[in-house]
Structures are given as C-alpha cells and as structure tokens.
Design a protein around this motif. Structure first.
Motif, PDB file in Angstrom:
ATOM      1  N   GLY A 126     -34.007  13.445  -1.142  1.00 41.21           N
ATOM      2  CA  GLY A 126     -34.097  12.965  -2.511  1.00 41.21           C
ATOM      3  C   GLY A 126     -35.357  12.138  -2.703  1.00 41.21           C
ATOM      4  N   PHE A 127     -36.006  12.378  -3.826  1.00 36.50           N
ATOM      5  CA  PHE A 127     -37.241  11.686  -4.184  1.00 36.50           C
ATOM      6  C   PHE A 127     -37.147  11.209  -5.631  1.00 36.50           C
ATOM      7  N   PHE A 135     -24.240  10.640  -4.117  1.00 34.70           N
ATOM      8  CA  PHE A 135     -25.693  10.684  -4.089  1.00 34.70           C
ATOM      9  C   PHE A 135     -26.241   9.598  -5.009  1.00 34.70           C
ATOM     10  N   PRO A 136     -27.285   8.864  -4.589  1.00 31.92           N
ATOM     11  CA  PRO A 136     -27.889   7.871  -5.468  1.00 31.92           C
ATOM     12  C   PRO A 136     -28.395   8.518  -6.767  1.00 31.92           C
ATOM     13  N   GLU A 137     -28.198   7.829  -7.871  1.00 32.42           N
ATOM     14  CA  GLU A 137     -28.632   8.357  -9.163  1.00 32.42           C
ATOM     15  C   GLU A 137     -30.137   8.161  -9.350  1.00 32.42           C
ATOM     16  N   GLY A 138     -30.714   8.986 -10.212  1.00 38.62           N
ATOM     17  CA  GLY A 138     -32.110   8.838 -10.580  1.00 38.62           C
ATOM     18  C   GLY A 138     -33.095   9.533  -9.658  1.00 38.62           C
ATOM     19  N   LEU A 139     -32.584  10.347  -8.736  1.00 36.86           N
ATOM     20  CA  LEU A 139     -33.471  11.050  -7.810  1.00 36.86           C
ATOM     21  C   LEU A 139     -33.424  12.547  -8.080  1.00 36.86           C
ATOM     22  N   GLU A 140     -34.474  13.232  -7.654  1.00 34.73           N
ATOM     23  CA  GLU A 140     -34.483  14.697  -7.634  1.00 34.73           C
ATOM     24  C   GLU A 140     -34.150  15.099  -6.206  1.00 34.73           C
ATOM     25  N   ASP A 166     -44.117   7.834  -7.230  1.00 36.35           N
ATOM     26  CA  ASP A 166     -43.755   7.357  -5.897  1.00 36.35           C
ATOM     27  C   ASP A 166     -43.146   8.548  -5.169  1.00 36.35           C
ATOM     28  N   ASP A 167     -43.901   9.136  -4.246  1.00 36.81           N
ATOM     29  CA  ASP A 167     -43.419  10.339  -3.573  1.00 36.81           C
ATOM     30  C   ASP A 167     -42.779  10.053  -2.214  1.00 36.81           C
ATOM     31  N   SER A 168     -42.399   8.793  -1.987  1.00 40.51           N
ATOM     32  CA  SER A 168     -41.776   8.462  -0.714  1.00 40.51           C
ATOM     33  C   SER A 168     -40.319   8.932  -0.687  1.00 40.51           C
ATOM     34  N   LEU A 169     -39.883   9.313   0.479  1.00 41.80           N
ATOM     35  CA  LEU A 169     -38.522   9.788   0.696  1.00 41.80           C
ATOM     36  C   LEU A 169     -37.528   8.662   0.400  1.00 41.80           C
ATOM     37  N   GLN A 170     -36.543   8.943  -0.467  1.00 40.89           N
ATOM     38  CA  GLN A 170     -35.555   7.952  -0.851  1.00 40.89           C
ATOM     39  C   GLN A 170     -34.170   8.254  -0.290  1.00 40.89           C
ATOM     40  N   PHE A 171     -33.932   9.511   0.080  1.00 42.34           N
ATOM     41  CA  PHE A 171     -32.625   9.925   0.573  1.00 42.34           C
ATOM     42  C   PHE A 171     -32.816  11.093   1.515  1.00 42.34           C
ATOM     43  N   GLU A 172     -32.073  11.098   2.624  1.00 45.45           N
ATOM     44  CA  GLU A 172     -32.112  12.230   3.546  1.00 45.45           C
ATOM     45  C   GLU A 172     -30.749  12.392   4.202  1.00 45.45           C
TER      46      GLU A 172
END
Length: 83
Positions: free
Chosen positions: A8-9, A69-74, A16-22
């Motif tokens: 998730g990004f 899943f955290p909201e606000g991510l793709e 901000d293209d850092s990884l937010q979820f894996e």
C-alpha cells in the motif's frame, strides 16, 4: 515457489512514494484463495508484476484475510518468488 504480496502506498497526489503497508500472503492454500478472488485463476497462472486493486477487491481481501487495511492508501497485489 511463488507467493502473493499486497503493498500500500499513498495516492500520487500526496507526493510520497514510500511504502506504507506490506503483507506477504503465507501458505499455499491462502495464496490460491487470494489468486482466485482477485484474478479468477490459479496462482500458477497469475502474471508477474503488480496489479492495482480497486476498493471492492480490498474489502474482499479484508474479509478473506481477517485484517483491516489502513484507509487512504492505494493497494497493489504482486507476485514474489521464494528461494
């Protein structure tokens, strides 16, 4: 051996293209269920690369995996290889 991973990004507009979820999907049976749910085919027929998941796919994955899943991510689903 192949398995699926979900990442998730932040959307592009956040710049901000850092990884937010894996999440690496563990176990053959669960990987097969996810492949059928998202791609409607067996895991060994899933093409390499990443697939952008839509909101209904993310909701279905949440139910199948029993996680929030955290909201606000793709979210993206991709194939990975185990050595």
């Amino acid at each position: 051996m192949c398995y699926l991973s979900i990442t998730g990004f932040y959307p592009d507009d956040k710049q901000d293209d850092s990884l937010q979820f894996e999440l690496d999907i563990e176990g053959n049976e669960l990987n097969e269920k996810v492949a059928h749910l998202i791609e409607s085919k067996p895991l060994n027929e899933v093409e390499p690369g990443e697939l952008l998941l839509n909101e209904s796919q993310v909701m279905a994955l949440s139910r199948l995996l029993g996680i929030s899943f955290p909201e606000g991510l793709e979210y993206f689903m991709g194939t990975c290889s185990k050595q």
